[in-house]
Design a protein around this motif. Structure first.
Motif, short mmCIF file in Angstrom:
data_model
loop_
_atom_site.label_atom_id
_atom_site.label_comp_id
_atom_site.label_asym_id
_atom_site.label_seq_id
_atom_site.Cartn_x
_atom_site.Cartn_y
_atom_site.Cartn_z
N GLY A 73 68.67 22.20 65.71
CA GLY A 73 69.13 23.55 65.44
C GLY A 73 68.06 24.18 64.59
O GLY A 73 67.81 25.47 64.45
N GLU A 74 67.10 23.55 63.82
CA GLU A 74 66.17 24.21 62.97
C GLU A 74 64.58 24.28 63.74
O GLU A 74 64.45 23.22 64.70
CB GLU A 74 65.88 23.42 61.77
CG GLU A 74 67.24 23.67 60.68
CD GLU A 74 66.88 23.36 59.47
OE1 GLU A 74 67.75 23.84 58.46
OE2 GLU A 74 66.21 22.34 59.08
N LEU A 75 63.73 25.03 63.25
CA LEU A 75 62.40 25.15 64.06
C LEU A 75 61.48 25.71 63.24
O LEU A 75 61.34 26.37 62.40
CB LEU A 75 62.72 26.44 64.92
CG LEU A 75 61.59 26.85 65.66
CD1 LEU A 75 61.34 25.96 66.86
CD2 LEU A 75 61.83 28.36 66.61
N VAL A 76 60.18 24.63 63.30
CA VAL A 76 59.05 24.83 62.63
C VAL A 76 58.43 26.17 63.38
O VAL A 76 58.23 26.18 64.52
CB VAL A 76 58.05 23.85 62.78
CG1 VAL A 76 56.49 23.93 62.33
CG2 VAL A 76 58.71 22.58 62.00
N THR A 77 57.97 27.01 62.34
CA THR A 77 57.33 28.52 62.82
C THR A 77 55.90 28.50 62.57
O THR A 77 55.21 28.92 63.35
CB THR A 77 58.08 29.36 62.08
OG1 THR A 77 58.17 29.56 60.94
CG2 THR A 77 59.36 29.49 62.65
N ARG A 78 55.54 27.70 61.39
CA ARG A 78 53.86 27.82 61.08
C ARG A 78 53.67 26.58 60.00
O ARG A 78 54.57 25.95 59.46
CB ARG A 78 53.70 29.14 60.03
CG ARG A 78 53.82 30.36 60.86
CD ARG A 78 53.76 31.57 60.12
NE ARG A 78 53.80 32.98 60.58
CZ ARG A 78 55.29 33.58 61.08
NH1 ARG A 78 56.14 32.79 60.44
NH2 ARG A 78 55.25 34.61 61.57
N ILE A 79 52.31 26.31 60.13
CA ILE A 79 52.01 25.37 59.60
C ILE A 79 50.70 25.94 58.35
O ILE A 79 49.89 26.68 58.86
CB ILE A 79 51.12 24.03 60.29
CG1 ILE A 79 52.37 23.34 61.09
CG2 ILE A 79 50.47 23.04 59.28
CD1 ILE A 79 52.45 24.20 62.53
N ARG A 80 50.86 25.51 57.07
CA ARG A 80 49.99 26.10 56.34
C ARG A 80 49.15 25.33 55.44
O ARG A 80 49.88 24.09 55.04
CB ARG A 80 50.73 27.17 55.60
CG ARG A 80 51.32 28.19 56.04
CD ARG A 80 52.23 29.19 55.35
NE ARG A 80 53.52 28.79 54.70
CZ ARG A 80 53.79 28.09 53.72
NH1 ARG A 80 52.74 28.41 52.71
NH2 ARG A 80 54.90 27.71 53.42
N PHE A 81 48.05 25.15 55.21
CA PHE A 81 47.38 24.43 54.28
C PHE A 81 45.93 24.95 53.70
O PHE A 81 45.58 25.99 54.33
CB PHE A 81 46.98 23.03 54.78
CG PHE A 81 46.03 23.26 56.11
CD1 PHE A 81 44.60 23.14 56.03
CD2 PHE A 81 46.57 23.65 57.48
CE1 PHE A 81 43.81 23.46 57.15
CE2 PHE A 81 45.56 23.55 58.48
CZ PHE A 81 44.39 23.52 58.19
N THR A 82 45.52 24.46 52.66
CA THR A 82 44.31 24.68 52.08
C THR A 82 43.01 24.18 52.85
O THR A 82 42.95 22.88 52.96
CB THR A 82 43.98 24.66 50.57
OG1 THR A 82 45.24 25.35 49.93
CG2 THR A 82 42.73 25.17 50.08
N ALA A 83 41.90 24.94 53.34
CA ALA A 83 40.94 24.26 54.03
C ALA A 83 40.08 23.48 52.92
O ALA A 83 39.89 23.81 51.74
CB ALA A 83 39.99 25.28 54.46
#
Length: 265
Positions: free
Chosen positions: A149-159
């Motif tokens: 029932g949960e959903l990943v919406t974005r992935i974030r990281f430092t270049a």
């Protein structure tokens, strides 16, 4: 048996369907062949294609990638040149045009090569759950998955700084092949000594893993073949047999590919 596919226009609407028992559908490159081969259980899907989760933003060294962004989008983005070799090692162009970044986080080993790269880059994911959006480390998601029932919406990281990211994949074929061993690393040296290192490994266990033992050996040491050989024996991996390689073979060649990943030779 597949009985319905919903196509909501927002992440919140998609999560409503997930909460009611539907499964998320990104590109479908892993899920759909398995559903087509399955029998018995009724399955409902919720497509993320129109849920507003596609896109890449790069600002002040921070990268944000929408969950439904395709692998081809990442491969073709000139702001992400360090990820292009990784993405090009995955499947074939038609598959990369469909497969999504978030989908790659959840495919079983020996797949998930982009996920290995993102784990080495210490990525976080935004997860939409019952209490709204929260941040989770990808390392935790790789180990434990997500509740239904949960959903990943974005992935974030430092270049990564230029020259500090490494990616190496050993496979039976150049394209369209699962991994024998995948190694992704963010590594920086000062005066010939490793000052920072984060190492992710695929193909050596049933899930992506951090090579924490190898990191401890490498940190503060010169980046030499001798040190890398010691680092290769510092983790208790649990490799497995599959159509691409035996567990014995994976364990045997891992030190070779770790050296190639870190030294290029």
């Amino acid at each position: 048996m597949l009985i319905s596919i919903e196509m909501p226009d927002s992440a919140d609407a998609a999560r409503t369907h997930l909460r009611d028992g539907a499964l998320p559908l990104g590109g479908g490159t892993h899920l759909m062949p398995r559903l087509n081969d399955a029998a018995g259980t009724d399955v409902r899907l919720v497509s993320l294609r129109k849920a507003g989760l596609r896109g890449i933003d790069v600002h002040d060294g921070r990268v944000v990638i929408g969950a439904a962004t395709t692998l081809a989008d990442v491969e073709d983005d000139p702001r992400l040149p360090y990820l292009s070799p990784c993405v090009r090692s995955i499947a074939s162009p038609p598959v990369r045009n469909l497969a999504t970044v978030a989908g790659n986080l959840f495919v079983p080993q020996p797949y998930g090569d982009l996920a290995a790269a993102l784990l080495a880059l210490d990525a976080e994911v935004d997860v939409l759950g019952a209490d709204g959006v929260r941040a989770e480390h990808l390392e935790r998601i790789a180990a434990d998955g997500l509740p239904a029932g949960e959903l990943v919406t974005r992935i974030r990281f430092t270049a990564p700084e230029q020259g500090t990211f490494r990616f190496h994949k050993a496979a039976r074929r150049r394209l369209n092949s699962g991994s024998i061993v995948t190694i992704a690393a963010r590594i920086a040296a000062e005066d010939g000594v490793v000052a920072d290192v984060r190492l992710a490994v695929g193909g050596m266990a049933r899930r992506l893993v951090r090579a924490a033992g190898a990191e401890r050996v490498l940190l503060g040491a010169p980046l030499t073949p001798e040190v890398i050989a010691r680092a290769a024996g510092a983790d208790a991996f649990e490799p497995f047999d599959d159509a691409y390689a035996s567990a014995w073979y994976r364990a045997r060649v891992y030190p070779v590919h770790l050296r190639r990943a870190l030294l290029g030779a």
